[in-house]
Design a protein around this motif. Structure first.
Motif, PDB file in Angstrom:
ATOM      1  N   PHE B  72    -115.336 -35.322 -19.992  1.00  0.00           N
ATOM      2  CA  PHE B  72    -115.322 -35.909 -18.650  1.00  0.00           C
ATOM      3  C   PHE B  72    -113.925 -36.413 -18.294  1.00  0.00           C
ATOM      4  N   ASN B  73    -113.305 -37.115 -19.224  1.00  0.00           N
ATOM      5  CA  ASN B  73    -111.972 -37.655 -18.945  1.00  0.00           C
ATOM      6  C   ASN B  73    -110.942 -36.554 -18.752  1.00  0.00           C
ATOM      7  N   LEU B  91    -115.318 -33.252  -7.999  1.00  0.00           N
ATOM      8  CA  LEU B  91    -116.345 -34.279  -8.077  1.00  0.00           C
ATOM      9  C   LEU B  91    -117.554 -33.860  -7.252  1.00  0.00           C
ATOM     10  N   VAL B  92    -118.718 -34.262  -7.689  1.00  0.00           N
ATOM     11  CA  VAL B  92    -119.924 -34.038  -6.880  1.00  0.00           C
ATOM     12  C   VAL B  92    -120.893 -35.180  -7.159  1.00  0.00           C
ATOM     13  N   SER B  93    -121.561 -35.652  -6.120  1.00  0.00           N
ATOM     14  CA  SER B  93    -122.534 -36.738  -6.265  1.00  0.00           C
ATOM     15  C   SER B  93    -123.933 -36.202  -6.048  1.00  0.00           C
ATOM     16  N   ASP B 111    -122.650 -44.559 -18.617  1.00  0.00           N
ATOM     17  CA  ASP B 111    -121.375 -45.216 -18.296  1.00  0.00           C
ATOM     18  C   ASP B 111    -120.181 -44.269 -18.404  1.00  0.00           C
ATOM     19  N   VAL B 112    -120.463 -42.993 -18.661  1.00  0.00           N
ATOM     20  CA  VAL B 112    -119.371 -42.017 -18.655  1.00  0.00           C
ATOM     21  C   VAL B 112    -119.194 -41.439 -17.251  1.00  0.00           C
ATOM     22  N   VAL B 113    -120.312 -41.111 -16.617  1.00  0.00           N
ATOM     23  CA  VAL B 113    -120.233 -40.619 -15.232  1.00  0.00           C
ATOM     24  C   VAL B 113    -119.852 -41.795 -14.335  1.00  0.00           C
ATOM     25  N   LEU B 114    -119.671 -41.531 -13.058  1.00  0.00           N
ATOM     26  CA  LEU B 114    -119.194 -42.573 -12.141  1.00  0.00           C
ATOM     27  C   LEU B 114    -120.329 -43.143 -11.301  1.00  0.00           C
ATOM     28  N   GLY B 115    -120.289 -44.471 -11.117  1.00  0.00           N
ATOM     29  CA  GLY B 115    -121.190 -45.110 -10.166  1.00  0.00           C
ATOM     30  C   GLY B 115    -122.654 -44.963 -10.470  1.00  0.00           C
ATOM     31  N   ARG B 117    -126.404 -45.533 -11.051  1.00  0.00           N
ATOM     32  CA  ARG B 117    -127.345 -46.595 -10.688  1.00  0.00           C
ATOM     33  C   ARG B 117    -128.708 -45.975 -10.430  1.00  0.00           C
ATOM     34  N   THR B 137    -122.132 -39.975  -9.648  1.00  0.00           N
ATOM     35  CA  THR B 137    -121.115 -38.984  -9.311  1.00  0.00           C
ATOM     36  C   THR B 137    -120.614 -38.385 -10.614  1.00  0.00           C
TER      37      THR B 137
END
Lengths: 411, 341
Positions: B72-73, B91-93, B111-115, B117, B137
């Protein structure tokens, strides 16, 4: 016989085609205010009319209500549709026509990126909050309908970026999944220190106007390309109600010192890898003056220009460079994007939008006017709520003319 | 220092990324990629390439998380660089949705992907048959663009490419010192590993440019992944099925399931059917082996069996494979160690 101006003759023949008699029309003209008091009739009840002989000269149920909508942008066409949808079955004859100098793709609506998002700060008029919400809900309800594609409607998520913390916007609960950006997300945008993420909608002006035009045409609404010089001219032409949706050009029909053009320029590019909108904000510079990137269905809109008082319709090279530099700095991948178009439009800027009635005295008669203009950069965002309100005002007019009872009616 | 001659078998996402990592880590080496299938004809080319990991049994969660995080990084930095478009990374959400509340409400990779919830009630309304969901995301690595980009990077570094079907690892001796086996499903024949089996996946690639979000059923069986040039609709997991031809009945079923998730797909057009045979294995193999025959030695690093999760962990795994190659290289260059191989 009264001399009937040419435009009226076309109206005459229109209503003749639909079966009303010339007698009704002649009797109707010039007698708008001298209507005898009558017992109110339930809306649309044809059977009662012949039993009211004292109405033979003015068959209340059989009257043609002549409505002219001036302006064929999103406000004009959506207001026209809303009125048609609500009153078509109620009135025996609803003769609605649209007069406009410009039609899609030459309206300001066509230039808009189409992202649903009100301004960040609450509007001066609290009614606008409700109108925004009504528009979002209305559009969201169509997301899964087969009409969505033709309407130019799609869900889209994205980023609002700020340099410092700001209060949450008044519309945070209208959109979906509103939240603050996490630190790692902010790492993607090194120039910004704070932001939001949420899911909203795009409604592309060009597609939406084409769709509205189709819906209106299906309902028998006629479109006329003409430059209206004054409201009086339309009133003299026989209009009972005029709906003024002339947007940024409303001042030409009636001086309005509160109305100004907020010139915008946008670049359209091909960049299918961009799936999010990115809006940046600089509170010191003001709305729309900071770069923004908004993906549409096929193309991505790049912008960041807002010039109050500038009427120049030509694309400016300087503005092009401002947009390009700002957006490429925000999203470097844009440097690989192919430019497919560049457009200028004028947001109809006003401290609050004008949505109200006015009576116009023309000769011996009063013509009803509903003003619906001045939606700034949030016309698409608020259009349906305003259309509903305009339709409500129209309903009041019908009530006053005793052509219709507003629900709930209990006769 | 002698040049160490390294052969990488396989030019899917695993082979190519491993070759890149080796070229970055191991000094003074020559690398040759040998395979009979190149992009666009590899298994990787069929994958949508979205970064959502698959759980690998037999591999500790912390290792899987490390592989995913490193991938991912790495792809994040590609996405933020000028190479993003050439590499097909963006990026894609979107949403991962469940018909019943899952036992694991927060996956190990949250906690690796973004945002990351939980979805709100209002968001779930879009999916009437679903009661729970995640919103986040992530990255998408469009393999049909990513693989050619990796190939170009390798060629720019002087890596050689050879189109040849390798039947036996010993063919590579004595021309090569180290063989890196990234042959995926091919390992079944190449090294006689009967634990590798195909997990057949059929997908549809359609045009639906209005879709900006991914949607994934929590089971992983039905998904809608919008990419750069098309939207991938999937899918299937057919164990032991070697059939590379698309099945029309399966296509109809995939389309129907995806339209349930996203009704607007009914108006998608330009539908292409693709089939890929995922190289599945009870656990992924990433380890060294020294083959000995008639007094000859062949150093092998096996790197295959990524099943459904290859793209999501490819970079983290490739880094580890390169480290194993580096250990071999050091041993080869140290005479005392060579005898201990």
């Amino acid at each position: 016989m009264l001399h009937v101006p040419k435009s009226n003759q076309s109206w005459l023949s229109f209503t003749l085609l639909t079966g009303s008699s010339a007698l009704d029309l002649q009797a109707g003209r010039g007698q708008k205010t001298r209507r005898p008091r009558t017992r109110s009739l339930p809306a649309g009840d044809k059977a009662l009319c012949p039993q009211q002989p004292h109405f033979s000269r003015r068959l209340v149920c059989g009257d043609t209500m002549r409505v002219v909508v001036i302006g064929a942008g999103v406000i004009g066409l959506s207001t026209a549709l809303c009125i048609c949808e609500r009153y078509h079955s109620v009135l025996q004859q609803l003769d609605l026509r649209v007069y406009a100098d410009r039609f899609t793709p030459l309206t300001n609506t066509d230039v808009a990126a189409g992202l649903w998002q009100p301004y960040l700060s609450g509007p001066d008029n609290p009614q606008e909050v409700e109108w925004n919400q009504q528009t979002f809900d209305y559009l969201l309800s169509h997301i899964h309908s087969p009409n969505a594609e033709q309407m130019g409607l799609a869900l889209v998520s994205g980023y609002n970026l700020f340099r410092e913390a700001v209060p949450d916007p008044f519309w945070k609960n209208m959109v979906l999944g509103f939240r603050k950006l996490t630190p790692r997300e902010l790492d993607v945008f090194p120039d910004y220190g704070y932001g939001w993420f949420h899911t909203s909608l795009i409604i592309e002006g060009k597609s939406y106007l084409a769709w509205l035009t189709e819906r209106l045409t299906e309902r028998g609404v006629k479109f006329f390309q003409r430059k209206v010089e004054s409201l009086e001219e339309v009133a003299r032409g026989g209009a009972d109600v005029i709906i003024n949706c002339t947007g940024v050009w409303a001042g030409a029909l009636q001086p309005d010192p509160l109305l100004q053009p907020g010139r915008g320029q946008i670049i359209k590019v091909n960049a299918p890898w961009i799936k999010h909108f990115i809006l940046t904000h600089d509170p010191e510079r003001g709305i729309y003056k900071s770069p923004y990137i908004i993906p549409g269905i096929q193309e991505v809109t790049l912008g960041g220009i807002f010039q109050l008082g500038n009427w120049n319709e030509i694309n400016s090279t300087q503005d092009h460079n401002t947009i390009w530099k700002g957006c490429c700095s925000l999203e470097p991948t844009l440097r690989n994007a192919r430019i497919v178009g560049e457009y200028t439009g004028f947001r109809p800027v006003r401290p609050q939008l004008r949505l109200e009635r006015e009576q116009l005295r023309v000769g011996s008669a009063n013509t009803e006017v509903i003003h619906n203009y001045g939606h700034g950069g949030y016309g698409l965002t608020i259009h349906w709520g305003c259309a509903l309100e305009a339709a409500k005002l129209f309903g009041k007019i019908l009530e006053e003319k005793e052509l219709y009872r507003m629900p709930p009616s209990h006769l | 220092m002698d040049t160490v001659r390294i052969a990488v078998i396989g030019a899917g996402v695993i082979g190519l990324s491993t070759a890149v990592c080796i070229s970055q880590l191991v000094p003074q080496c020559s690398i040759t990629v040998i395979t009979h299938k190149f992009t666009p004809n590899t298994t990787s080319d069929v994958a949508a390439g979205i970064l959502i990991p698959h759980a690998y049994e037999g591999t500790p969660i912390c290792t899987q998380k490390r592989w995913f995080r490193e991938t991912f990084n790495h792809l994040s930095s590609v996405a933020n660089s000028t190479e993003a478009v050439a590499a097909g990374v963006h990026l894609v959400s979107g949403w991962q949705i469940f018909r019943s509340i899952p036992t694991e409400q927060v996956p190990f990779w949250a906690d690796v992907v973004l945002g990351f919830r939980k979805m709100t009630e209002a968001e779930l309304k879009k999916f009437p048959q679903y009661v729970f969901g995640h919103a986040f995301t992530t990255l998408k690595c469009e393999t049909s663009i990513y693989l050619p980009w990796l190939e170009k990077r390798l060629k720019d570094r002087g890596v050689l490419f050879l189109r040849r079907r390798v039947e036996d690892l010993w063919e590579l001796q004595p021309s090569f010192d180290i063989v890196v086996n990234c042959s995926g499903l091919g390992s079944r024949e190449l090294v006689g590993d009967s634990t590798v089996f195909p997990l057949r996946g059929q997908v549809l690639q359609v045009q639906a440019p209005w879709l900006k979000h991914f949607i994934r059923d929590g089971s992983g069986l039905t998904y809608v992944y919008p990419g750069v040039s098309h939207v991938t609709l999937g899918g299937t997991r057919q164990k032991g099925d070697w059939n590379l031809s698309p099945d029309a009945e399966v296509s109809r079923d995939i389309f129907s399931r995806c339209c349930t998730l996203e009704p607007s797909l009914h108006r998608a057009c330009s539908i292409k059917e693709r089939v890929g045979l995922r190289p599945d294995r009870p656990s992924m193999l990433l380890q060294k082996e020294v083959l000995v025959r008639d007094g000859q030695r062949l150093c092998v690093v096996h790197h295959y069996g990524h099943g459904s999760g290859g793209v999501s962990v490819h970079w983290g795994c490739a880094l580890e494979a390169a480290k194993l190659v580096s250990e071999f290289t050091q041993a080869l260059r140290t005479p005392a160690l060579t005898s201990k191989l």
